[in-house]
Enzyme design. Sequence first.
Site, short mmCIF file in Angstrom:
data_model
loop_
_atom_site.label_atom_id
_atom_site.label_comp_id
_atom_site.label_asym_id
_atom_site.label_seq_id
_atom_site.Cartn_x
_atom_site.Cartn_y
_atom_site.Cartn_z
N LYS A 8 39.56 43.48 122.75
CA LYS A 8 39.32 43.04 124.12
C LYS A 8 39.53 41.54 124.21
CE LYS A 8 34.83 41.14 123.83
NZ LYS A 8 35.24 39.97 123.04
N ASP A 132 28.38 43.53 122.22
CA ASP A 132 29.50 43.97 123.05
C ASP A 132 30.03 45.36 122.68
OD1 ASP A 132 30.64 43.20 120.69
OD2 ASP A 132 32.13 41.86 121.56
#
EC number: 2.7.1.148
Length: 269
Positions: A8, A132
């Site tokens: 990401k 995350d």
Amino acid sequence: MLDFPNAKLNLGLLVTSKRPDGFHNLESCFYPVQWCDALEVLPAPEEKFTMSGLPVPGNPDSNLILKAYKLLQQDFNLAPVHLHLHKVIPMGAGLGGGSADAAFTLKLLNSLFELNLSENALEEYARQLGSDCAFFIRNKPVLAVEKGDEFKPIALDLKGYSCVVVYPGIHITTAEAYGNIIPKEPEFSLEELVQQDVSTWRHNLKNDFEEALFPKYPALAALKENLYEAGAAYAAMTGSGSAVYGLFKGDISVNLIFPDNYLVWKGLL
């Protein structure tokens, strides 16, 4: 069962305050990119975890993949499996590769053992593994807040843009990155900024870790400038470093050349 945990990008990253639990509150837009590891989970006579590809430092017993398996095993009495990771996403790069591996382990185990866990339930397990990790359960653009584990869906589509992500071989630990950060309230609404045209991001969309890390690692600042010189509409460090990415409108028309020891991913968003 085989899947491909992806990286990401952080589109902006603002560290807003220090929390009583020792973590930091932040604001960032998480955006998935298809720089991927490969993860396979197979039934096995005994528990086994193996790795190939890029070397992963540390004790394999502390790997998040194994922790994800044990987390579900304790609640669902899972049978033994052979977990194999082929590591492609560099570590210490701010790309979330380890978090993705953990989240995809949860999803693969959910499918393999037909646990029928909802995405909400999988996110709750993922939050126990890392800040995350939960993002990679749904794997869609979000505005991330608090520790980076609470999400708000965001209308952001970068189709039509190409991306170059460059890892210069500098491993930055989370502790090192946060050691020099000074939390502050944001000057602009990050949610509003990322929904403006990408051409406006250069002067307003910030990663707070750049100010802390660029003086110590001039190669990172040079990488960002090189991407702008090559025509990037926006360039920034992702996460707490050290990968730097550039977004280019349409296909990348220039031949970007980096040192042999740099890892580079190029692709369409």
